[in-house]
Each structure stands twice: as structure tokens, then as C-alpha cells.
Design an enzyme around this catalytic site. Structure first.
Site, PDB file in Angstrom:
ATOM      1  N   CYS A 401       7.581 -13.877   1.063  1.00 58.35           N
ATOM      2  CA  CYS A 401       6.913 -12.620   0.690  1.00 58.35           C
ATOM      3  C   CYS A 401       7.668 -11.470   1.330  1.00 58.35           C
ATOM      4  CB  CYS A 401       5.481 -12.644   1.212  1.00 58.35           C
ATOM      5  SG  CYS A 401       4.634 -11.063   1.047  1.00 58.35           S
ATOM      6  N   HIS A 402       7.588 -10.315   0.723  1.00 55.90           N
ATOM      7  CA  HIS A 402       8.319  -9.141   1.232  1.00 55.90           C
ATOM      8  C   HIS A 402       7.909  -8.826   2.658  1.00 55.90           C
ATOM      9  CE1 HIS A 402      10.555  -5.373   0.330  1.00 55.90           C
ATOM     10  NE2 HIS A 402       9.872  -4.989   1.400  1.00 55.90           N
ATOM     11  N   THR A 403       6.655  -9.131   2.999  1.00 50.46           N
ATOM     12  CA  THR A 403       6.169  -8.810   4.349  1.00 50.46           C
ATOM     13  C   THR A 403       6.929  -9.607   5.410  1.00 50.46           C
ATOM     14  OG1 THR A 403       4.008  -8.449   3.363  1.00 50.46           O
ATOM     15  CG2 THR A 403       4.072  -8.661   5.758  1.00 50.46           C
ATOM     16  N   HIS A 423       3.956 -17.033   5.572  1.00 53.76           N
ATOM     17  CA  HIS A 423       2.486 -16.962   5.450  1.00 53.76           C
ATOM     18  C   HIS A 423       2.032 -17.238   4.029  1.00 53.76           C
ATOM     19  CE1 HIS A 423       3.922 -12.953   4.328  1.00 53.76           C
ATOM     20  NE2 HIS A 423       2.836 -12.832   3.601  1.00 53.76           N
ATOM     21  N   GLU A 424       2.927 -17.754   3.156  1.00 54.75           N
ATOM     22  CA  GLU A 424       2.517 -18.053   1.778  1.00 54.75           C
ATOM     23  C   GLU A 424       2.954 -19.487   1.490  1.00 54.75           C
ATOM     24  OE1 GLU A 424       3.972 -16.301  -2.420  1.00 54.75           O
ATOM     25  OE2 GLU A 424       3.046 -14.776  -1.140  1.00 54.75           O
ATOM     26  N   CYS A 453     -14.591 -16.648   9.109  1.00 59.52           N
ATOM     27  CA  CYS A 453     -15.306 -17.473  10.099  1.00 59.52           C
ATOM     28  C   CYS A 453     -16.687 -17.891   9.577  1.00 59.52           C
ATOM     29  CB  CYS A 453     -15.458 -16.697  11.405  1.00 59.52           C
ATOM     30  SG  CYS A 453     -16.669 -15.361  11.329  1.00 59.52           S
ATOM     31  N   CYS A 458     -21.183 -12.562  11.894  1.00 64.45           N
ATOM     32  CA  CYS A 458     -19.993 -11.770  11.505  1.00 64.45           C
ATOM     33  C   CYS A 458     -20.369 -10.848  10.353  1.00 64.45           C
ATOM     34  CB  CYS A 458     -18.854 -12.702  11.098  1.00 64.45           C
ATOM     35  SG  CYS A 458     -17.410 -11.792  10.477  1.00 64.45           S
ATOM     36  N   CYS A 461     -17.920 -11.180   7.383  1.00 70.60           N
ATOM     37  CA  CYS A 461     -18.044 -12.364   6.520  1.00 70.60           C
ATOM     38  C   CYS A 461     -19.360 -12.331   5.753  1.00 70.60           C
ATOM     39  CB  CYS A 461     -17.947 -13.639   7.363  1.00 70.60           C
ATOM     40  SG  CYS A 461     -16.242 -14.038   7.786  1.00 70.60           S
ATOM     41  N   CYS A 469     -12.411 -10.447   8.022  1.00 67.97           N
ATOM     42  CA  CYS A 469     -13.065 -11.082   9.175  1.00 67.97           C
ATOM     43  C   CYS A 469     -12.206 -10.837  10.408  1.00 67.97           C
ATOM     44  CB  CYS A 469     -13.199 -12.586   8.913  1.00 67.97           C
ATOM     45  SG  CYS A 469     -13.620 -13.517  10.393  1.00 67.97           S
ATOM     46  N   ARG A 473      -8.426 -11.715  14.798  1.00 69.65           N
ATOM     47  CA  ARG A 473      -7.385 -10.709  14.466  1.00 69.65           C
ATOM     48  C   ARG A 473      -6.634 -10.228  15.708  1.00 69.65           C
ATOM     49  NH1 ARG A 473      -3.642  -8.294  13.552  1.00 69.65           N
ATOM     50  NH2 ARG A 473      -3.079  -6.905  11.823  1.00 69.65           N
ATOM     51  N   CYS A 533      -0.722 -15.603  -0.730  1.00 72.61           N
ATOM     52  CA  CYS A 533      -0.530 -14.161  -0.467  1.00 72.61           C
ATOM     53  C   CYS A 533      -0.323 -13.354  -1.732  1.00 72.61           C
ATOM     54  CB  CYS A 533       0.605 -13.905   0.511  1.00 72.61           C
ATOM     55  SG  CYS A 533       0.745 -12.133   0.882  1.00 72.61           S
ATOM     56  N   ARG A 730       9.335 -14.805  -6.644  1.00 75.31           N
ATOM     57  CA  ARG A 730       9.024 -15.677  -5.519  1.00 75.31           C
ATOM     58  C   ARG A 730      10.055 -16.791  -5.432  1.00 75.31           C
ATOM     59  NH1 ARG A 730       6.881 -12.244  -3.293  1.00 75.31           N
ATOM     60  NH2 ARG A 730       4.764 -12.170  -2.388  1.00 75.31           N
TER      61      ARG A 730
HETATM   62  P1  NAD Z   1       9.072  -7.267  -3.603  1.00 81.12           P
HETATM   63  O1  NAD Z   1      10.137  -6.798  -2.721  1.00 81.12           O
HETATM   64  O2  NAD Z   1       9.239  -8.538  -4.283  1.00 81.12           O
HETATM   65  O3  NAD Z   1       8.759  -6.145  -4.712  1.00 81.12           O
HETATM   66  C1  NAD Z   1       8.844  -4.770  -4.445  1.00 81.12           C
HETATM   67  C2  NAD Z   1       9.223  -4.091  -5.762  1.00 81.12           C
HETATM   68  O4  NAD Z   1       9.162  -2.688  -5.541  1.00 81.12           O
HETATM   69  C3  NAD Z   1      10.646  -4.413  -6.198  1.00 81.12           C
HETATM   70  O5  NAD Z   1      10.658  -4.795  -7.543  1.00 81.12           O
HETATM   71  C4  NAD Z   1      11.398  -3.108  -5.989  1.00 81.12           C
HETATM   72  O6  NAD Z   1      12.431  -2.927  -6.913  1.00 81.12           O
HETATM   73  C5  NAD Z   1      10.274  -2.098  -6.190  1.00 81.12           C
HETATM   74  N1  NAD Z   1      10.529  -0.791  -5.576  1.00 81.12           N
HETATM   75  C6  NAD Z   1      11.089  -0.531  -4.402  1.00 81.12           C
HETATM   76  N2  NAD Z   1      11.139   0.797  -4.171  1.00 81.12           N
HETATM   77  C7  NAD Z   1      10.574   1.380  -5.252  1.00 81.12           C
HETATM   78  C8  NAD Z   1      10.322   2.715  -5.628  1.00 81.12           C
HETATM   79  N3  NAD Z   1      10.679   3.750  -4.839  1.00 81.12           N
HETATM   80  N4  NAD Z   1       9.720   2.945  -6.789  1.00 81.12           N
HETATM   81  C9  NAD Z   1       9.359   1.915  -7.601  1.00 81.12           C
HETATM   82  N5  NAD Z   1       9.580   0.626  -7.324  1.00 81.12           N
HETATM   83  C10 NAD Z   1      10.178   0.366  -6.158  1.00 81.12           C
HETATM   84  O7  NAD Z   1       7.750  -7.277  -2.706  1.00 81.12           O
HETATM   85  P2  NAD Z   1       6.376  -8.059  -2.923  1.00 81.12           P
HETATM   86  O8  NAD Z   1       6.462  -9.360  -2.266  1.00 81.12           O
HETATM   87  O9  NAD Z   1       5.982  -7.998  -4.320  1.00 81.12           O
HETATM   88  O10 NAD Z   1       5.422  -7.144  -2.000  1.00 81.12           O
HETATM   89  C11 NAD Z   1       5.213  -5.841  -2.370  1.00 81.12           C
HETATM   90  C12 NAD Z   1       4.596  -5.046  -1.224  1.00 81.12           C
HETATM   91  O11 NAD Z   1       3.289  -5.527  -0.968  1.00 81.12           O
HETATM   92  C13 NAD Z   1       5.350  -5.183   0.087  1.00 81.12           C
HETATM   93  O12 NAD Z   1       5.288  -3.974   0.789  1.00 81.12           O
HETATM   94  C14 NAD Z   1       4.532  -6.232   0.836  1.00 81.12           C
HETATM   95  O13 NAD Z   1       4.709  -6.131   2.212  1.00 81.12           O
HETATM   96  C15 NAD Z   1       3.140  -5.856   0.413  1.00 81.12           C
HETATM   97  N6  NAD Z   1       2.132  -6.891   0.466  1.00 81.12           N
HETATM   98  C16 NAD Z   1       0.898  -6.496   0.861  1.00 81.12           C
HETATM   99  C17 NAD Z   1      -0.137  -7.385   0.822  1.00 81.12           C
HETATM  100  C18 NAD Z   1      -1.511  -6.943   1.243  1.00 81.12           C
HETATM  101  O14 NAD Z   1      -2.361  -7.782   1.487  1.00 81.12           O
HETATM  102  N7  NAD Z   1      -1.774  -5.667   1.326  1.00 81.12           N
HETATM  103  C19 NAD Z   1       0.076  -8.700   0.425  1.00 81.12           C
HETATM  104  C20 NAD Z   1       1.357  -9.053   0.003  1.00 81.12           C
HETATM  105  C21 NAD Z   1       2.383  -8.137   0.038  1.00 81.12           C
HETATM  106  N1  AHE Z   2       1.371  -5.620  11.017  1.00 79.81           N
HETATM  107  C1  AHE Z   2       1.252  -4.466  10.164  1.00 79.81           C
HETATM  108  C2  AHE Z   2       0.192  -4.711   9.135  1.00 79.81           C
HETATM  109  C3  AHE Z   2       0.734  -5.491   8.015  1.00 79.81           C
HETATM  110  C4  AHE Z   2      -0.300  -5.588   6.906  1.00 79.81           C
HETATM  111  O1  AHE Z   2      -0.899  -4.661   6.494  1.00 79.81           O
HETATM  112  N2  AHE Z   2      -0.524  -6.830   6.483  1.00 79.81           N
HETATM  113  C5  AHE Z   2      -1.416  -7.110   5.394  1.00 79.81           C
HETATM  114  C6  AHE Z   2      -0.986  -8.358   4.720  1.00 79.81           C
HETATM  115  S1  AHE Z   2       0.616  -8.270   4.138  1.00 79.81           S
HETATM  116  C7  AHE Z   2       0.810  -9.788   3.498  1.00 79.81           C
HETATM  117  O2  AHE Z   2       2.073  -9.950   2.923  1.00 79.81           O
HETATM  118  C8  AHE Z   2      -2.832  -7.293   5.890  1.00 79.81           C
HETATM  119  O3  AHE Z   2      -3.489  -8.220   5.562  1.00 79.81           O
HETATM  120  N3  AHE Z   2      -3.284  -6.345   6.644  1.00 79.81           N
HETATM  121  C9  AHE Z   2      -4.621  -6.446   7.217  1.00 79.81           C
HETATM  122  C10 AHE Z   2      -4.473  -6.870   8.647  1.00 79.81           C
HETATM  123  O4  AHE Z   2      -5.490  -7.107   9.302  1.00 79.81           O
HETATM  124  O5  AHE Z   2      -3.341  -6.969   9.086  1.00 79.81           O
HETATM  125  C11 AHE Z   2       0.878  -3.260  10.976  1.00 79.81           C
HETATM  126  O6  AHE Z   2       0.944  -2.202  10.395  1.00 79.81           O
HETATM  127  O7  AHE Z   2       0.577  -3.440  12.122  1.00 79.81           O
HETATM  128 ZN    ZN Z   3       2.575 -11.693   1.993  1.00 76.40          ZN
END
Ligand code: NAD
Ligand code: AHE
Ligand code: ZN
Length: 735
Positions: A401-403, A423-424, A453, A458, A461, A469, A473, A533, A730
């Protein structure tokens, strides 16, 4: 059995045991016993100290001999193994004390540091007496056994209390002074037989002063390699050196041929002069290196030879031994595991594997993030057994994953190094810790970084409004397990941090029970892992966080796996217009295939994308917009293209440390809502199994997300390169 109950010595009446518990007390990290038993090698009763970490406290059950008068008495007491055989071997570090000491010195003078350190390492400490004492050649334990043990009264280097750890060959010493045999073979097998401690060769030896000498010569002189590690504090390295009068005096007395005889050579680690020089570790180091023996010598300025020296550095030695004992245990269990797997592969492979490795550290390969921006390094790591409320899993596959990349690049404010990312993933439960009931060995699970949990207390939850939850954390964000420790260590015994409560870039990992989503075995794990994820997050952002209703218009910024899952989720929610925005046109075909009605390469526009969407493509903007890039400027654009009056923009992307979002408040005043989502708002243990079921039924296809597959954890860096390549959604790495 809570840890407290486990720690509290239970009193039960059981059959007489071939040893007596002289005393039992709680200490920091566990229980400290003094145990005496009749020794066949020394011919008299021997006493040793035994520290057992809390989690293994049930190994020694103290009984109080009821004298029938309702009173309690010490002296002859009996013990009983809890629950039959030893499914878990407790590794043991033997500590040999020096001249004039007995079995209590180390505990009294260094226990306060050594015991908690040993508890953290999950190892026992065995503290034998330094020499035989008292009466008795018969060895059956009653006090009136024959002539007393000969002693050289007034001499600390000869007779009772002189810890030379030799098997004397000259009378009168040869009858009892068989400390080499006692410490190196009798006591270890005694402990394994009665307490399951130190079995499978999971024992190591250390010591101080003459005990340090005993440890060095015992381990280095042992061709069978039955000691997993050896260390020594201020060891006396050359008692036969002409200048070492008491050493020579003792050896002349104990050994045929005296201090210069062949007998002595077996008991002398090296060369020398005056007290500190008598120690002369430097000469030992040269001798060792000369014979190709790896040795680390830490010269500590300003310390004397006393126990102050020992307690100052003992926990470092305990960690050193802890790491090597866990590795020994892991290889021992892997050897056992190999045997069982071959026999039952046809039937329930998983189950068999689990039983063999349960309760033991596992040695496996993992990708360790050593430093920000550095490629991951493929290493052998030790994965400790799960503790209470924990689950150890065999990772079958992990998707990138990108994260993970964001953290590896040093952009994550919570990023820690060294750590194991990932994490995936799709996993099989290998073993469970105490009190775990929701999953069992062999189950297929998805590790979830938003745990659940389910406690009535909680409020998160219990609320339908959120999936966040907070139960673990705090420690999860610090890269630790709920008890504040880690289950990973590297080959040097150094701890490695966990990541997001998952750490699935390792062949084995340990996660909290509340982070395990148990799923059907009906979906191959290399597909099911996607629900860990990105895909769940994208779908959930649409269905749970924004609750996109049919006929809505949606704009999705970033068409990676997360963005495409948003597109798929929006189409399934009946959105009528789905605008896919990316700066990489390669992402448009899969977006269209999944339901995007329009695609825009924002890098090619000569106006801000938000004005292109709200103004050119739509009159007032879209009902819903999603940022799936992690770029704060894109997050702003996504908000500002949301529909005036009611548009909702959802932040999914994770922004780099220090990056903040901003917009004119006017954007909100005029009816737009800015929100965010973690894991798409899904309650992990409840909802992930349902997503998997829908995938099995065929109503939630995910194959299209898997654009790359790799084999072996070692290919994870290639998967990262693929993700950077631009055409990857992926990359699934199969272990
Ligand atoms: P990825 O890198 O596979 O996809 C990102 C996409 O964004 C790419 O296609 C890239 O070309 C595009 N991009 C980059 N800059 C851009 C811009 N300025 N304008 C338009 N498009 C642009 O990433 P992913 O695995 O799909 O994850 C996407 C985002 O979501 C990441 O930041 C990741 O950390 C986050 N994420 C968050 C959660 C959550 O729970 N909130 C869960 C999973 C991933
Ligand atoms: N560690 C970062 C936070 C990163 C973040 O926001 N993570 C998401 C999941 S990304 C999965 O690919 C998330 O679940 N956030 C809720 C949480 O509790 O972290 C920071 O900014 O400190
Ligand atoms: Zn992720």
C-alpha cells in the site's frame, strides 16, 4: 488465569517431588525460588536459585507440607507440573557466581536488574551454588549421609564455596567437587525434566569472576556445542598462570598433574598478572581471536571487580543471551516443525505446523526498514510467541500500500526505524496467546490496523458512527504490542518495531486478537488480503463515510487502488457521474472499466482542477469528492470542487508530516463539508468477513486490483519499485 493469579504461587497438595522448594518470593518480572535436591554427581544435596518470568510462573508450583495441624511448614515441599507435559520450553541462562559466593549472591546483588531484563526476554535464570556443601556421600537427601564434604577452612579458593567449576580428580576432592558435571549436564537435565526449563539445548551460560571463567571454559570447551551462548563479567581468565597463586593452589589440589598438568589445560581460558591483570581479558580476547572464536570485549572504565560491576551491566548480558536463546528455540522448533509437516501435509497442514511451533520463538525472514529512504533489508528475525490477547500468524501474502512507502520514505510522523512495515495481508493463525478465543490455529485472518475491541465500555466500538477503536492505538502508534514491548528482534537481539499493529512484511508476525478479522477460507488469501486496507478503504469511504446515494456525482482524485475502489464503490452505489482525476493517464482505462464516466489529467489543465470540475464539467461541483493522493493541495481542490450548498469532500490520502490542509472558510460557510476516513469507516472484525463473503459470492470482484505478483518476502523491494512504476495498483507478494 490472569497474570496476577498466574504469578501468585498456587498451594496444592501433590506427590512428593525429588526436590524441595526452600523459599519462593515475587520479584520484579517474575518469581524467584531457591530449590534443593540430591545431586548424583556431587553426592550431596545441592541448592540453586531459579528465576522464572511471570508468564511461565506456573512451571514451579509450591506446596506447603501440611503437618495435619492446619499449620504450614517449609522444608521438604513438593511440586507438580501444571497440565502435564511441556508444550513450551522456557529458555534458560545459567549464571555462575565466583569465589566465596553461593547460589544467592547474584539474586541479591544483581537480581533487581537481571530479573526484569530476563522477564522481558522471556528467559529463566538458573543460579547454581558455586560448590557442594554440608554432609552426605549417599545422595539420597537425608542429612545424616556419611562424612561431610571436605573443606579447606579459611581458604576461599579451595573447598566449600570455591567456585572453580571443575571435576576434581584428586582425593579427597574428587568425591564431591564435580561442579563441571553438575552444572553442565546434571542440573540442565534436572531442570528440563522437572520444569521444562532449558530444554532442546535452549540454555546459555554466563558468570562473574571465577564464575565467568567457569562459563567461558565450560562453553568454549564443550565440543557438542550444547550452550547457545556464553558471556562473562570480569572473568578470571587464567587461573593457572604462574602469577595466579590461588588459582594454581586450587588446581594443584584438585587436579592430577596440578596447575601445569593436562587436566588444568581444560580449565584454563588464557594468560597474565596482578588482580585486575589476573583477569586479563585482553589476553583471552587475543587467544580467542587467534583460534577464530568470535568475541566481544567491553572494557568499562572505573568499575571494580564487585557485584556493583555485575549489576551495572547484567541486563545487557541478559539481552545478549535472550536473543541467542530465542534463536536456538526457534531453530529447535523449526526442526520439530519440519518433522510434523512432512507426516501430515495431506491432512491439515496448518494445524500440524501450529502445534509444533506454538510457544516458541520462530526464526524467519522479514523485510526490515532500517532507515528512512533506504531500501528494505532482507533479514532473519526472531518472532516471539504471542502473549496474552495476542495471535501469531503465518503471513501467506502481503500487498503493498502507498502508506508503507510513505512511511519508508520518512514522511510518517509516527514512522519508526528499525521496523517491519506491511499492513495489507492474508494470514493463517499459527498460535494464540492466553485468553484468545475468537480465532484459533489454522484460521484465515486479515490483520486490521483499525482494531475492534467490542468492549461494552468502548464508546467507539459501541457507536455506529465510527470504526476508530482506540483500545491499542497508543502502543500501536509507538510500534509496540499492547503491553509496550515488541515481538520482533534481529539477529543481534536488537528489538524491531511493529507497524500499524500488523507488520506483515515478515513471514511470521504477532498481532493483537482485536486486530484479527477472521474470514472464510473460501477466498484465496492473495485476493482476500486486499480487504486489509486499500480496497476496503475506498469502498468504505463511499458506502460508510459519505454514504453516496444513487444518482450522485462524484470526483475521485488519485486513481491508485484506493481511488479505483472509490470509483467501484460509487458505481455500485449508483452514482451517475464519476470523474476520475489523475496526473498519470495510465490509470484512466482501469478507472473507466470500473465505472468512471469522465477522466481528467489535471496536470494538463491550464486552470485549477477544482474550477475545471466546478464550473466547466459541472455547474456547481460534485456531490462528493475524494482525495486518494495524500497531497494537501489536491485535498483542497477536492473540497473546492464539491457542490456549493451540500458537497462533501472526503480525505482518504495520508499527508506527509508537517503538511496541512487549508482553504478559505468561505468554502465551508457556503455549505461544503470536509471529512476524512480511516479504513473506510469499516468496523474491521465485523465488516471485513462480510466483504470477503461478497467477493466469494461474486458481487464484489477485486481481481482487477492485482496488477503485479511477486514470490518470496525478499521480492518486496521489487514490489515497491513496481508501485513507483505508475502502472501498478496492487503488487501482491506471496511468501
Ligand atoms: P497509489 O500511489 O497507488 O495511488 C495514488 C494515485 O494518485 C496515483 O495514481 C498517482 O498517479 C495519483 N496522484 C498523485 N499525485 C496526484 C495529483 N497531484 N493529482 C492527481 N492524482 C495524483 O496509492 P494508494 O495505495 O491508492 O493510496 C492512496 C492514498 O491513500 C495514499 O496517500 C495512502 O497513504 C492513503 N491511504 C489511506 C487510507 C486510509 O485509511 N485513510 C487507506 C489506504 C491508503
Ligand atoms: N501515522 C500517520 C497517520 C497515518 C494514517 O492516517 N493512517 C490511516 C491508515 S493509512 C492505511 O494505508 C489511519 O487509519 N489513520 C487513523 C489512525 O488512527 O492512524 C500520522 O499522521 O501520524
Ligand atoms: Zn494501507
Amino acid at each position: 488465569m490472569t497474570e496476577e493469579e498466574e504469578a501468585a504461587p498456587a498451594a496444592v497438595v501433590v506427590a512428593a517431588a525429588p526436590y524441595a522448594i526452600l523459599s519462593t518470593q515475587r520479584v520484579d518480572g517474575g518469581i524467584y525460588h531457591r530449590i534443593s535436591h540430591a545431586s548424583s554427581s556431587t553426592g550431596v544435596r545441592m541448592t540453586f536459585g531459579l528465576f522464572v518470568p511471570t508468564r511461565h510462573a506456573s512451571r514451579v508450583v509450591v506446596v506447603v507440607a501440611h503437618d495435619g495441624g492446619g499449620g504450614t511448614g517449609r522444608g521438604v515441599a513438593t511440586t507438580k507440573k501444571r497440565g502435564g507435559g511441556w508444550d513450551v520450553v522456557v529458555p534458560a541462562m545459567f549464571w555462575l557466581s565466583g569465589l566465596t559466593c553461593d547460589d544467592t549472591n547474584f539474586a541479591q546483588k544483581a537480581g533487581s536488574r537481571a530479573f526484569p531484563a530476563a522477564s522481558r526476554e522471556g528467559i529463566a535464570i538458573v543460579m547454581p551454588d558455586t560448590s557442594p556443601r554440608g554432609g552426605g556421600g549417599g545422595g539420597d537427601g537425608d542429612d545424616d549421609d556419611g562424612p561431610p564434604v571436605p573443606d579447606a577452612v579459611g581458604r576461599y579458593d579451595l573447598g566449600v564455596g570455591a567456585g572453580f567449576y571443575v571435576d576434581a580428580t584428586l582425593p579427597p576432592w574428587s568425591r564431591h567437587y564435580r561442579m563441571r558435571t553438575y552444572v553442565s549436564s546434571e542440573l540442565p537435565s534436572f531442570l528440563e525434566r522437572h520444569f521444562g526449563i532449558g530444554g532442546d539445548g535452549c540454555r546459555s551460560v554466563s558468570g562473574h569472576s571465577m564464575g565467568g571463567h567457569g562459563a567461558l571454559t565450560m562453553a568454549l570447551g564443550d565440543a557438542s556445542g550444547s550452550w547457545a551462548a556464553v558471556s562473562a563479567l570480569a572473568p578470571i581468565c587464567n587461573p593457572t598462570n604462574p602469577n595466579c597463586k590461588w588459582g594454581r593452589g586450587a588446581f594443584d589440589a584438585y587436579l592430577e598433574g596440578g596447575a601445569d598438568g593436562d587436566g588444568a589445560a581444560a580449565y584454563d581460558a588464557t594468560v597474565l598478572d596482578e588482580f585486575l591483570d589476573m583477569l586479563s581479558p585482553t589476553t583471552f580476547v587475543e587467544a580467542a581471536r587467534g583460534s577464530g572464536q568470535a568475541v566481544t570485549c567491553n572494557a568499562r572504565e572505573g568499575y571494580d571487580h564487585s557485584y556493583h560491576f555485575v549489576s551495572a551491566h547484567v541486563d545487557e548480558h541478559v539481552r545478549f543471551h535472550g536473543a541467542r536463546l530465542r534463536r536456538k528455540l526457534a531453530s529447535a522448533s523449526a526442526a520439530k516443525c519440519a518433522i510434523s509437516t512432512t507426516t501430515t501435509t495431506t491432512t491439515t497442514t496448518t494445524t500440524t505446523t501450529t502445534t509444533a511451533t506454538a510457544g516458541r520463538p520462530i526464526e524467519c525472514r522479514a523485510m526490515v526498514a532500517r532507515a528512512p529512504g533506504e531500501p528494505l533489508s532482507l533479514e532473519t528475525v526472531i518472532v516471539d510467541p504471542p502473549r496474552a490477547g495476542e495471535v501469531r500468524v503465518r503471513v501467506v501474502c502481503n500487498a503493498l500500500c502507498h502508506t508503507d512507502v510513505y512511511t519508508l520514505d520518512g514522511l510518517d510522523p509516527e514512522g519508526l526505524f528499525p521496523s517491519i512495515l506491511g499492513h495489507e495481508a492474508g494470514c493463517v493463525v499459527e498460535s494464540v496467546g492466553e485468553g484468545v478465543t475468537s480465532v484459533s490455529p489454522g484460521d484465515h485472518i486479515i490483520p486490521c490496523y483499525t482494531p475492534q475491541c467490542c468492549k461494552p465500555s468502548c464508546v467507539f466500538c459501541q457507536s455506529p458512527k465510527t470504526n476508530l477503536c482506540p483500545e491499542i492505538r497508543g502502543t500501536q502508534g509507538r510500534g509496540l504490542m499492547p503491553d509496550g514491548t515488541t515481538r520482533f528482534s534481529d539477529k543481534d537481539g536488537k528489538p524491531i518495531y511493529h507497524f500499524m499493529g500488523c507488520s506483515t512484511m515478515s513471514e511470521y508476525s504477532v498481532i493483537a486478537e482485536i486486530s484479527c478479522a477472521k474470514i472464510s477460507k473460501g477466498l484465496p488469501l492473495e485476493k482476500a488480503c486486499l480487504f486489509g486496507c486499500g480496497v476496503s478503504t475506498g469502498l468504505g469511504a463511499v458506502w460508510n463515510t459519505c454514504k453516496v446515494e444513487p444518482n450522485s456525482s462524484v470526483a475521485v482524485f488519485g486513481l491508485g487502488a484506493v481511488g479505483l475502489a472509490v470509483v467501484q464503490g460509487a458505481r455500485m452505489a449508483g452514482a451517475s457521474r464519476i470523474i476520475g482525476v489523475d496526473i498519470n493517464p495510465e490509470k484512466f482505462p482501469p478507472a473507466v472499466a470500473l465505472g468512471a464516466t469522465d477522466t481528467v489529467d489535471s496536470s494538463k489543465l491550464d486552470v485549477p482542477i477544482q474550477s475545471h470540475i466546478a464550473g466547466k464539467m459541472t455547474p456547481w461541483g460534485v456531490d462528493y469528492s475524494f482525495d486518494c493522493t495524500g497531497n494537501v493541495n489536491v485535498m483542497r481542490a477536492a473540497l473546492e470542487c464539491a457542490h456549493r450548498g451540500w458537497g462533501t469532500s472526503c480525505v482518504i490520502g495520508v499527508a506527509a508530516s508537517g503538511h496541512e490542509i487549508c482553504t478559505r472558510p468561505f468554502q465551508l460557510v457556503t455549505g461544503r463539508t470536509w471529512k476524512g476516513t480511516a479504513f473506510g469507516g469499516f468496523k474491521s472484525r465485523t465488516d471485513v468477513p462480510k466483504l470477503v463473503e461478497r467477493c466469494i459470492e461474486g458481487t464484489l470482484p477485486v481481481d482487477h486490483f492485482i496488477t503485479h505478483t511477486f514470490d518470496g518476502v525478499g521480492s518486496t523491494n521489487d514490489a515497491i519499485d513496481a508501485l513507483h512504476g505508475g502502472s501498478c495498483l496492487r503488487a501482491v507478494v506471496r511468501y
